[in-house]
Design an enzyme around this catalytic site. Structure first.
Site, short mmCIF file in Angstrom:
data_model
loop_
_atom_site.label_atom_id
_atom_site.label_comp_id
_atom_site.label_asym_id
_atom_site.label_seq_id
_atom_site.Cartn_x
_atom_site.Cartn_y
_atom_site.Cartn_z
N ASN A 40 17.49 19.75 38.84
CA ASN A 40 17.28 19.95 37.41
C ASN A 40 18.45 20.65 36.73
O ASN A 40 18.70 20.44 35.53
CB ASN A 40 15.98 20.73 37.17
CG ASN A 40 14.74 19.89 37.40
OD1 ASN A 40 14.82 18.66 37.44
ND2 ASN A 40 13.60 20.53 37.56
N SER A 92 0.75 -1.90 7.36
CA SER A 92 0.22 -2.22 8.69
C SER A 92 1.36 -2.20 9.70
O SER A 92 2.22 -3.07 9.69
CB SER A 92 -0.44 -3.60 8.66
OG SER A 92 -0.97 -3.94 9.92
N LYS A 143 -9.30 2.60 -2.11
CA LYS A 143 -9.60 2.15 -0.75
C LYS A 143 -10.96 2.66 -0.30
O LYS A 143 -11.27 3.86 -0.44
CB LYS A 143 -8.49 2.63 0.20
CG LYS A 143 -8.50 1.99 1.58
CD LYS A 143 -7.23 2.39 2.32
CE LYS A 143 -7.10 1.70 3.67
NZ LYS A 143 -5.83 2.07 4.35
N GLY A 201 24.01 9.78 26.90
CA GLY A 201 24.55 9.79 28.24
C GLY A 201 24.39 8.42 28.87
O GLY A 201 23.29 7.88 28.92
N GLU A 260 0.82 -1.21 0.00
CA GLU A 260 0.00 0.00 0.00
C GLU A 260 0.86 1.26 0.00
O GLU A 260 1.86 1.35 0.70
CB GLU A 260 -0.88 -0.03 1.26
CG GLU A 260 -1.72 1.21 1.50
CD GLU A 260 -2.48 1.15 2.82
OE1 GLU A 260 -3.43 1.90 2.98
OE2 GLU A 260 -2.10 0.34 3.71
N CYS A 288 -5.60 -2.96 2.51
CA CYS A 288 -5.37 -2.93 3.97
C CYS A 288 -6.68 -2.99 4.77
O CYS A 288 -7.26 -4.05 4.91
CB CYS A 288 -4.54 -1.69 4.33
SG CYS A 288 -3.70 -1.82 5.93
N SER A 304 24.56 6.53 32.18
CA SER A 304 24.55 6.89 33.60
C SER A 304 24.97 5.76 34.52
O SER A 304 25.20 5.98 35.70
CB SER A 304 23.13 7.32 33.99
OG SER A 304 22.25 6.21 33.92
N GLY A 305 25.04 4.54 34.00
CA GLY A 305 25.22 3.38 34.86
C GLY A 305 23.89 2.78 35.28
O GLY A 305 23.86 1.76 35.97
N LYS A 322 -0.23 -8.09 17.18
CA LYS A 322 -1.08 -7.66 16.07
C LYS A 322 -1.16 -8.73 14.99
O LYS A 322 -2.18 -8.85 14.31
CB LYS A 322 -0.55 -6.36 15.47
CG LYS A 322 -1.50 -5.76 14.43
CD LYS A 322 -1.04 -4.40 13.95
CE LYS A 322 -2.07 -3.75 13.05
NZ LYS A 322 -1.63 -2.42 12.58
N ASP A 325 18.15 2.07 32.03
CA ASP A 325 17.56 2.62 30.81
C ASP A 325 18.64 2.99 29.79
O ASP A 325 18.54 2.62 28.61
CB ASP A 325 16.71 3.85 31.13
CG ASP A 325 15.52 3.51 32.00
OD1 ASP A 325 14.91 2.45 31.77
OD2 ASP A 325 15.21 4.30 32.92
N SER A 326 19.65 3.70 30.22
CA SER A 326 20.71 4.09 29.27
C SER A 326 21.50 2.87 28.82
O SER A 326 21.99 2.81 27.69
CB SER A 326 21.64 5.15 29.87
OG SER A 326 22.31 4.67 31.01
#
Length: 554
Positions: free
Chosen positions: A373, A175, A113, A290, A45, A149, A292-293, A181, A296-297
């Site tokens: 911050n 899609s 469509k 970054g 598509e 689709c 950080s240890g 899904k 997430d990073s």
């Protein structure tokens, strides 16, 4: 009448707006199909422009240029199989999502469509007009129906095509992925096959576009809903499928039956492919982040290496006096395991300079969030300076839990051009790190083995912006927080429903409040890979100014 029909399926990866490049990709697939003796070569598509084009498709110059490329493709592919390709169709003052059939040097047919999706990431009702229910097109003596689709998620388009003579269905798709899904697609397509009694070819594109990843996974179903062909997910593939006409009509011969990976693997691969294609399609070659240890990073660094290779990833540790020795050790450890360039840039002196500059203004006021911050924004400033100087795109590393409740500093750790884990809750981050340590695949450019130190996975999460700080000082434990967020965000549940599920009402109300007051941060946040049906951006669009609060469950 011929008793065999070969279709070449191009499970391909378009680049948004690269009309000439997408046409070249289509022609390359057509050339393969011609060499393989195909009667029809099919692309997904809206392939000539890319999907989801959003308001780009409304530009008349785009519509004209797309049609010019399609006509040129028809001329270039005149001597060989028919070519089917999606693109915008401007006609009679209206704009349609079209599917063009090219043969003998011209456009011989086009499908329009009918059902326009208008939910989650889709808003086709504001982009396109709805096409009429129509009949099939002919390639040689064979009549083919192509519900586009969304059209295949409803019974009327396929049934109309069957009633007007379609001998099999070819469904072109754009899609995008969310977890599980594929099962929904399969159940809908099986229903169409059962209703019509026709074989069905489901052709989906692959590749990343902004936050969305199209996961391919094209397949062919025979009458009765029996699987004949299954192409792999995420891989760009050109495959040939053969239909044979018998006494009861067409069936597809058995072909490749690729195994589908687990949901954990698919989620991780989406993060990798999203970043890889975002970089490739925007022209960036290298990234920095970054380091950080923290977990997430660490995960973002691993995703970046798997997507781009260690030689294209720079990790930077920016410690303050509050950074623990264990974080310093863990950051250096994972950098070595991944093999990335590692920089050490302390911010203590910079923080002291800013603090001294502001001291006359802040005299007599207690230290607190403002000073925390400042550290985050100093890191953001230094990382952006490196990004500018080295031409490397900065990755941001906030998970969905933090993005949801605003546990991030705008113009600080939210700085960046892309966030690979934006739609991954914190509890899923832990699971994903463990999964990556235990698995390696050939699509990963990073090393095998335990790339993320167990010490990073096991230590309590902390922003380390003040002495002995822990995330749970400011937030509920992540298993509780994520459970509430999944209900409020992903399921649109009420406060009363959360309370009925066993969550403390005061905690639910607090989380609800944090979600609403953080909308302005999300509005300014980097895009990131979409893993769910309720990712922050196009899936969930809330006003920034909003005083509504749910008082149910009191």
């Amino acid at each position: 009448m011929a008793d065999r029909f070969r279709v070449t399926l191009a499970q391909a990866n378009p680049v948004m707006g690269d009309l000439a490049g997408n046409a070249a990709r289509a022609k390359a697939a057509w050339t393969e199909g011609k060499a393989a003796g195909a009667q029809l070569v099919a692309l997904p598509e809206m392939f000539i422009l890319g999907y989801n084009p959003q308001d780009l498709v409304l530009k008349p110059a785009v519509q004209d240029a797309a049609m010019a490329e399609i006509k040129k493709l028809a001329a270039d592919c005149a001597d060989g199989p028919a070519l089917a390709i999606g693109g915008p169709c401007a006609e009679g003052g209206k704009l349609y999502n079209g599917y063009f059939i090219l043969s003998g040097g011209k456009i011989i047919s086009r499908q329009l469509k009918h059902h326009l999706p208008n939910y989650n990431v889709f808003d086709e009702l504001r982009l396109f007009d709805s096409g009429p229910l129509g009949g099939p097109y002919a390639v040689g003596n064979t009549r083919i129906g192509s519900p586009i689709c969304e059209d295949a998620w409803f019974e009327d388009v396929a049934e109309t095509l069957e009633e007007t003579g379609a001998e099999f269905l070819l469904v072109p798709n754009g899609s995008p992925y969310y977890r599980d899904k594929f099962d929904r697609r399969m159940s809908h397509m099986v229903a169409r096959v059962i209703e019509t009694g026709l074989p069905l070819i489901y052709l989906n594109m692959v590749g990343g576009q902004d936050d969305q990843v199209f996961d391919g996974g094209s397949f062919v179903l025979n009458p009765g809903g029996h699987l004949a062909v299954q192409l792999p997910v995420f891989d760009e593939v050109t495959a040939h499928v053969d239909l044979v006409r018998g006494a009861d009509g067409w069936i597809c011969e058995q072909g490749e039956r690729a195994l589908l990976p687990s949901g954990e693997e698919q989620d991780y691969r989406v993060c990798v492919e999203a970043l890889r294609d975002y970089m490739r399609k925007t022209g960036f070659k290298k990234v920095l982040l970054g380091l950080s240890g923290g977990i997430d990073s660490a995960l973002v660094a691993t995703i970046a290496v798997d997507a781009l290779g260690a030689e294209n990833v720079r990790c930077v540790m920016l410690p303050s006096e509050y950074t623990s020795q264990s974080s310093l050790k863990d950051a250096e450890d994972i950098a070595k395991r991944l093999g990335v360039h590692y920089d050490y840039v302390p911010i203590r002196e910079s923080r002291q300079a800013v603090t001294q500059t502001l001291a006359p203004l802040f005299e007599g006021l207690e230290e607190g969030l403002t000073e925390e911050n400042i550290q985050s924004r100093l890191r953001g400033l230094l990382l952006m300076a490196m990004s500018n100087k080295f031409g490397e795109m900065l990755l941001t590393t906030g998970n969905k839990s933090e993005v949801a409740v605003g546990y991030a500093t705008i113009y600080g750790d939210m700085n960046g051009g892309y966030n690979p884990i934006k739609d991954m809750y914190k509890t899923r981050v832990f699971e994903t790190c463990r999964w990556r340590n235990a698995h390696h695949r050939d699509w990963m450019a990073g090393p095998d083995g335990e790339v993320i130190p167990v010490s990073i996975i096991e230590k309590p999460p902390s922003a380390e912006l003040r002495p002995d700080q822990k995330d749970e000082d400011s937030l509920p434990p992540y298993d509780i927080l994520d459970g509430i967020l999944e209900m409020l965000v992903d399921q649109d549940a009420s406060v009363a429903e959360c309370v009925a599920a066993g969550y403390d009402r005061a905690t639910v109300k607090r989380v609800e409040h944090l979600i609403y007051i953080s909308e302005y941060k999300r509005f300014q946040s980097a895009p990131g890979a979409r893993l769910s049906k309720k990712a922050f951006w196009l899936d969930r669009r809330y006003p920034i100014v909003n005083r509504f609060r749910d008082e149910s469950g009191a």
